[in-house]
Motif scaffolding. Structure first.
Motif, mmCIF file in Angstrom:
data_model
loop_
_atom_site.group_PDB
_atom_site.id
_atom_site.type_symbol
_atom_site.label_atom_id
_atom_site.label_comp_id
_atom_site.label_asym_id
_atom_site.label_seq_id
_atom_site.Cartn_x
_atom_site.Cartn_y
_atom_site.Cartn_z
ATOM 1 N N LEU A 1 -1.945 -10.606 21.426
ATOM 2 C CA LEU A 1 -1.651 -10.134 20.093
ATOM 3 C C LEU A 1 -1.146 -8.706 20.191
ATOM 4 O O LEU A 1 -1.811 -7.861 20.802
ATOM 5 C CB LEU A 1 -2.895 -10.169 19.202
ATOM 6 C CG LEU A 1 -3.280 -11.501 18.552
ATOM 7 C CD1 LEU A 1 -3.599 -12.560 19.588
ATOM 8 C CD2 LEU A 1 -4.464 -11.300 17.616
ATOM 9 N N GLN A 2 -0.001 -8.442 19.593
ATOM 10 C CA GLN A 2 0.602 -7.117 19.623
ATOM 11 C C GLN A 2 0.710 -6.586 18.208
ATOM 12 O O GLN A 2 1.531 -7.073 17.415
ATOM 13 C CB GLN A 2 1.984 -7.184 20.275
ATOM 14 C CG GLN A 2 2.697 -5.847 20.373
ATOM 15 C CD GLN A 2 2.051 -4.925 21.376
ATOM 16 O OE1 GLN A 2 1.673 -5.330 22.475
ATOM 17 N NE2 GLN A 2 1.901 -3.665 21.009
ATOM 18 N N ALA A 3 -0.100 -5.585 17.907
ATOM 19 C CA ALA A 3 -0.085 -4.974 16.575
ATOM 20 C C ALA A 3 0.857 -3.781 16.548
ATOM 21 O O ALA A 3 0.985 -3.056 17.546
ATOM 22 C CB ALA A 3 -1.483 -4.545 16.187
ATOM 23 N N SER A 4 1.494 -3.580 15.415
ATOM 24 C CA SER A 4 2.403 -2.455 15.262
ATOM 25 C C SER A 4 2.499 -2.091 13.785
ATOM 26 O O SER A 4 2.029 -2.834 12.920
ATOM 27 C CB SER A 4 3.794 -2.798 15.810
ATOM 28 O OG SER A 4 4.353 -3.898 15.114
ATOM 29 N N GLY A 5 3.127 -0.954 13.510
ATOM 30 C CA GLY A 5 3.391 -0.564 12.137
ATOM 31 C C GLY A 5 2.537 0.556 11.608
ATOM 32 O O GLY A 5 2.735 1.010 10.476
ATOM 33 N N GLY A 6 1.567 1.008 12.384
ATOM 34 C CA GLY A 6 0.750 2.108 11.920
ATOM 35 C C GLY A 6 1.533 3.407 11.862
ATOM 36 O O GLY A 6 2.658 3.501 12.353
ATOM 37 N N GLY A 7 0.933 4.400 11.239
ATOM 38 C CA GLY A 7 1.588 5.697 11.129
ATOM 39 C C GLY A 7 0.869 6.577 10.139
ATOM 40 O O GLY A 7 -0.244 6.267 9.720
ATOM 41 N N SER A 8 1.531 7.657 9.806
ATOM 42 C CA SER A 8 0.977 8.604 8.848
ATOM 43 C C SER A 8 1.723 8.490 7.528
ATOM 44 O O SER A 8 2.956 8.386 7.514
ATOM 45 C CB SER A 8 1.098 10.028 9.382
ATOM 46 O OG SER A 8 0.317 10.198 10.545
ATOM 47 N N VAL A 9 0.973 8.516 6.442
ATOM 48 C CA VAL A 9 1.561 8.373 5.125
ATOM 49 C C VAL A 9 0.747 9.186 4.130
ATOM 50 O O VAL A 9 -0.451 9.423 4.340
ATOM 51 C CB VAL A 9 1.612 6.875 4.724
ATOM 52 C CG1 VAL A 9 0.224 6.300 4.592
ATOM 53 C CG2 VAL A 9 2.437 6.659 3.480
ATOM 54 N N GLN A 10 1.401 9.610 3.074
ATOM 55 C CA GLN A 10 0.698 10.344 2.031
ATOM 56 C C GLN A 10 -0.042 9.381 1.112
ATOM 57 O O GLN A 10 0.315 8.201 1.008
ATOM 58 C CB GLN A 10 1.699 11.163 1.226
ATOM 59 C CG GLN A 10 2.326 12.312 2.014
ATOM 60 C CD GLN A 10 3.195 13.185 1.139
ATOM 61 O OE1 GLN A 10 3.650 12.793 0.064
ATOM 62 N NE2 GLN A 10 3.431 14.419 1.593
ATOM 63 N N PRO A 11 -1.064 9.872 0.449
ATOM 64 C CA PRO A 11 -1.769 9.018 -0.530
ATOM 65 C C PRO A 11 -0.794 8.435 -1.537
ATOM 66 O O PRO A 11 0.108 9.119 -2.010
ATOM 67 C CB PRO A 11 -2.755 9.981 -1.182
ATOM 68 C CG PRO A 11 -3.021 11.007 -0.124
ATOM 69 C CD PRO A 11 -1.710 11.191 0.585
ATOM 70 N N GLY A 12 -0.987 7.160 -1.840
ATOM 71 C CA GLY A 12 -0.087 6.455 -2.733
ATOM 72 C C GLY A 12 1.045 5.761 -2.025
ATOM 73 O O GLY A 12 1.772 4.975 -2.650
ATOM 74 N N GLY A 13 1.216 6.045 -0.755
ATOM 75 C CA GLY A 13 2.308 5.451 0.002
ATOM 76 C C GLY A 13 1.983 4.050 0.490
ATOM 77 O O GLY A 13 0.928 3.483 0.187
ATOM 78 N N LEU B 1 2.535 1.068 3.851
ATOM 79 C CA LEU B 1 2.834 0.723 5.240
ATOM 80 C C LEU B 1 2.729 -0.784 5.378
ATOM 81 O O LEU B 1 1.977 -1.437 4.645
ATOM 82 C CB LEU B 1 1.853 1.381 6.220
ATOM 83 C CG LEU B 1 2.001 2.855 6.534
ATOM 84 C CD1 LEU B 1 0.821 3.322 7.390
ATOM 85 C CD2 LEU B 1 3.309 3.146 7.243
ATOM 86 N N ARG B 2 3.449 -1.327 6.342
ATOM 87 C CA ARG B 2 3.305 -2.741 6.664
ATOM 88 C C ARG B 2 2.968 -2.877 8.138
ATOM 89 O O ARG B 2 3.744 -2.442 9.006
ATOM 90 C CB ARG B 2 4.560 -3.530 6.350
ATOM 91 C CG ARG B 2 4.326 -5.033 6.491
ATOM 92 C CD ARG B 2 5.521 -5.877 6.108
ATOM 93 N NE ARG B 2 6.517 -5.963 7.154
ATOM 94 C CZ ARG B 2 7.402 -6.954 7.295
ATOM 95 N NH1 ARG B 2 7.398 -7.947 6.418
ATOM 96 N NH2 ARG B 2 8.291 -6.943 8.254
ATOM 97 N N LEU B 3 1.823 -3.468 8.402
ATOM 98 C CA LEU B 3 1.401 -3.733 9.769
ATOM 99 C C LEU B 3 1.853 -5.132 10.168
ATOM 100 O O LEU B 3 1.882 -6.049 9.338
ATOM 101 C CB LEU B 3 -0.119 -3.633 9.902
ATOM 102 C CG LEU B 3 -0.768 -2.327 9.439
ATOM 103 C CD1 LEU B 3 -2.269 -2.385 9.708
ATOM 104 C CD2 LEU B 3 -0.142 -1.122 10.093
ATOM 105 N N SER B 4 2.202 -5.271 11.429
ATOM 106 C CA SER B 4 2.597 -6.568 11.973
ATOM 107 C C SER B 4 1.720 -6.889 13.176
ATOM 108 O O SER B 4 1.328 -5.990 13.926
ATOM 109 C CB SER B 4 4.062 -6.553 12.408
ATOM 110 O OG SER B 4 4.925 -6.271 11.331
ATOM 111 N N CYS B 5 1.457 -8.150 13.362
ATOM 112 C CA CYS B 5 0.715 -8.613 14.544
ATOM 113 C C CYS B 5 1.419 -9.849 15.072
ATOM 114 O O CYS B 5 1.373 -10.915 14.444
ATOM 115 C CB CYS B 5 -0.730 -8.919 14.191
ATOM 116 S SG CYS B 5 -1.712 -9.509 15.590
#
Length: 120
Positions: free
Chosen positions: A3-15, A17-21
């Motif tokens: 399983l390869q997870a990706s998509g994390g990062g830094s974001v401001q409140p209210g923003g 993100l989409r994670l993929s596995c």
């Protein structure tokens, strides 16, 4: 199976993100896939899950903000995270319960974590 997870990062409140596995290897059937998270100093908790027949589960803390979905053709599960809050900051892990062939038992697999930081 990997399983390869990706998509994390830094974001401001209210923003958002989409994670993929993405799941690779020999797969006969997905029994369920899910996303967990672990914040510093806290236990790992289940955030959302998706069964092979399409049933979903969400932790109360993310209901209405997060959506789990899957793409069978790509053997990938996604976690769309909207209206992110600082308390969503954590390492997110995907997991899967998979049968690799008809005669095999269901086995559980973890992906590596991907860090989500929500901060202004």
């Amino acid at each position: 199976v990997q399983l390869q997870a990706s998509g994390g990062g830094s974001v401001q409140p209210g923003g958002s993100l989409r994670l993929s596995c993405a799941v690779s290897g020999t797969i006969f059937r997905f029994n369920a896939m899910g996303w967990y998270r672990q914040a510093p100093g806290k236990q790992r908790e289940l955030v959302a899950s998706l069964t092979g027949v399409g049933n979903t589960y969400y932790a109360d803390s993310v209901k209405g903000r997060f959506t789990i979905s899957g793409d069978n053709a790509k053997n990938t599960v996604y976690l769309q995270m909207n209206s992110l809050k600082p308390e969503d900051t954590a390492v997110y892990y995907c997991d899967a319960d998979i049968r690799t062939k008809f005669t095999a038992p269901i086995a559980h697999y973890w992906g590596q974590g991907t860090l989500v930081t929500v901060s202004s």
